[in-house]
Motif scaffolding. Structure first.
Motif, mmCIF file in Angstrom:
data_model
loop_
_atom_site.group_PDB
_atom_site.id
_atom_site.type_symbol
_atom_site.label_atom_id
_atom_site.label_comp_id
_atom_site.label_asym_id
_atom_site.label_seq_id
_atom_site.Cartn_x
_atom_site.Cartn_y
_atom_site.Cartn_z
ATOM 1 N N ASP A 51 0.840 -1.203 0.000
ATOM 2 C CA ASP A 51 0.000 0.000 0.000
ATOM 3 C C ASP A 51 0.874 1.252 0.000
ATOM 4 N N GLN A 52 1.918 1.210 -0.779
ATOM 5 C CA GLN A 52 2.878 2.310 -0.770
ATOM 6 C C GLN A 52 2.341 3.580 -1.420
ATOM 7 N N ALA A 53 1.283 3.461 -2.193
ATOM 8 C CA ALA A 53 0.712 4.648 -2.830
ATOM 9 C C ALA A 53 -0.725 4.883 -2.371
ATOM 10 N N GLY A 54 -1.094 4.330 -1.223
ATOM 11 C CA GLY A 54 -2.420 4.576 -0.678
ATOM 12 C C GLY A 54 -3.564 4.076 -1.540
ATOM 13 N N GLY A 55 -3.349 2.986 -2.273
ATOM 14 C CA GLY A 55 -4.399 2.422 -3.117
ATOM 15 C C GLY A 55 -4.426 2.964 -4.535
ATOM 16 N N ARG A 56 -3.623 3.966 -4.801
ATOM 17 C CA ARG A 56 -3.529 4.517 -6.162
ATOM 18 C C ARG A 56 -2.513 3.731 -6.967
ATOM 19 N N VAL A 57 -2.551 3.898 -8.275
ATOM 20 C CA VAL A 57 -1.464 3.386 -9.096
ATOM 21 C C VAL A 57 -0.234 4.214 -8.731
ATOM 22 N N GLY A 58 0.797 3.528 -8.300
ATOM 23 C CA GLY A 58 1.998 4.221 -7.860
ATOM 24 C C GLY A 58 3.206 3.982 -8.732
ATOM 25 N N PHE A 59 3.090 3.035 -9.671
ATOM 26 C CA PHE A 59 4.233 2.647 -10.488
ATOM 27 C C PHE A 59 3.769 2.486 -11.925
ATOM 28 N N PHE A 60 4.627 2.829 -12.862
ATOM 29 C CA PHE A 60 4.257 2.850 -14.274
ATOM 30 C C PHE A 60 5.334 2.125 -15.068
ATOM 31 N N LEU A 61 4.943 1.004 -15.665
ATOM 32 C CA LEU A 61 5.866 0.179 -16.428
ATOM 33 C C LEU A 61 5.564 0.372 -17.910
ATOM 34 N N HIS A 62 6.475 1.050 -18.601
ATOM 35 C CA HIS A 62 6.291 1.287 -20.025
ATOM 36 C C HIS A 62 6.773 0.084 -20.822
ATOM 37 N N THR A 63 6.093 -0.164 -21.929
ATOM 38 C CA THR A 63 6.448 -1.247 -22.837
ATOM 39 C C THR A 63 6.406 -0.728 -24.269
ATOM 40 N N ASP A 64 7.140 -1.404 -25.144
ATOM 41 C CA ASP A 64 7.065 -1.069 -26.564
ATOM 42 C C ASP A 64 6.153 -2.037 -27.320
ATOM 43 N N ASP A 65 5.600 -3.043 -26.592
ATOM 44 C CA ASP A 65 4.676 -3.996 -27.199
ATOM 45 C C ASP A 65 3.689 -4.443 -26.126
ATOM 46 N N PHE A 66 2.603 -3.707 -25.999
ATOM 47 C CA PHE A 66 1.628 -3.955 -24.946
ATOM 48 C C PHE A 66 1.064 -5.374 -25.015
ATOM 49 N N ALA A 67 0.625 -5.798 -26.191
ATOM 50 C CA ALA A 67 -0.014 -7.109 -26.332
ATOM 51 C C ALA A 67 0.944 -8.225 -25.914
ATOM 52 N N ARG A 68 2.177 -8.159 -26.334
ATOM 53 C CA ARG A 68 3.175 -9.179 -25.983
ATOM 54 C C ARG A 68 3.371 -9.247 -24.471
ATOM 55 N N ASP A 69 3.620 -8.097 -23.850
ATOM 56 C CA ASP A 69 3.917 -8.090 -22.419
ATOM 57 C C ASP A 69 2.694 -8.405 -21.572
ATOM 58 N N HIS A 70 1.538 -7.944 -21.978
ATOM 59 C CA HIS A 70 0.302 -8.261 -21.262
ATOM 60 C C HIS A 70 0.071 -9.773 -21.278
ATOM 61 N N ALA A 71 0.210 -10.405 -22.443
ATOM 62 C CA ALA A 71 0.002 -11.855 -22.556
ATOM 63 C C ALA A 71 1.046 -12.617 -21.732
ATOM 64 N N ARG A 72 2.299 -12.188 -21.776
ATOM 65 C CA ARG A 72 3.355 -12.864 -21.025
ATOM 66 C C ARG A 72 3.114 -12.757 -19.530
ATOM 67 N N MET A 73 2.699 -11.570 -19.080
ATOM 68 C CA MET A 73 2.442 -11.364 -17.661
ATOM 69 C C MET A 73 1.227 -12.167 -17.192
ATOM 70 N N LEU A 74 0.172 -12.221 -17.995
ATOM 71 C CA LEU A 74 -0.995 -13.059 -17.653
ATOM 72 C C LEU A 74 -0.583 -14.516 -17.510
ATOM 73 N N ALA A 75 0.219 -14.994 -18.453
ATOM 74 C CA ALA A 75 0.673 -16.384 -18.408
ATOM 75 C C ALA A 75 1.529 -16.659 -17.177
ATOM 76 N N ALA A 76 2.216 -15.636 -16.676
ATOM 77 C CA ALA A 76 3.062 -15.776 -15.485
ATOM 78 C C ALA A 76 2.267 -15.617 -14.195
ATOM 79 N N GLY A 77 0.948 -15.379 -14.317
ATOM 80 C CA GLY A 77 0.098 -15.295 -13.137
ATOM 81 C C GLY A 77 -0.066 -13.904 -12.556
ATOM 82 N N VAL A 78 0.353 -12.874 -13.277
ATOM 83 C CA VAL A 78 0.163 -11.512 -12.791
ATOM 84 C C VAL A 78 -1.330 -11.195 -12.802
ATOM 85 N N ARG A 79 -1.795 -10.571 -11.728
ATOM 86 C CA ARG A 79 -3.226 -10.255 -11.576
ATOM 87 C C ARG A 79 -3.514 -8.855 -12.119
#
Length: 131
Positions: free
Chosen positions: A71-99
């Motif tokens: 809760d380091q940002a009090g429930g807000r989005v506190g961190f921003f991870l930029h990508t150059d390929d959203f679909a690729r990274d979103h799919a990889r993260m889902l497969a790795a169990g990221v919620r």
């Protein structure tokens, strides 16, 4: 002053945090050194270029710090991870169990979806329109 080199992220356990950031998010472990106080100096970063933006993973040492884990940002989005390929990274993260807390959306500024790290801190996975 040229850049922010590191941001501290308070964690419950060094090894579980290293696993999450390296395996689920694909970060690189930059440093993992013992400290004289029994702690460790642990740095991960999303890119391999050493240009800043790394996380210093700091194990909570007392109740006040443990209360901040997840809760380091009090429930807000506190961190921003930029990508150059959203679909690729979103799919990889889902497969790795990221919620993800929402379905991907496309905004004027780019493609984005909010996810949680292993402790509940909120992050944006974001592909800005100019990338």
């Amino acid at each position: 002053m040229r850049r922010i080199a590191l941001v501290t992220l308070v964690v419950e356990d060094y090894d579980e945090a290293i696993r999450f950031y390296t395996e689920a998010l694909g970060f690189r472990l930059v440093e993992d050194e013992p400290r004289p106080d029994g702690g460790r100096w642990v740095v991960v970063e999303p890119g391999g270029n050493g240009q800043g933006g790394g996380l210093l993973l700091a194990k909570a040492k007392d109740e006040a710090q443990r209360a901040r884990v997840g809760d380091q940002a009090g429930g807000r989005v506190g961190f921003f991870l930029h990508t150059d390929d959203f679909a690729r990274d979103h799919a990889r993260m889902l497969a790795a169990g990221v919620r993800f807390l929402e379905e991907p959306r496309h905004e004027p500024y780019g493609s984005v979806a909010v996810f949680e790290d292993l402790y509940g801190n909120r992050w944006d996975l974001l592909q800005p329109v100019d990338d």
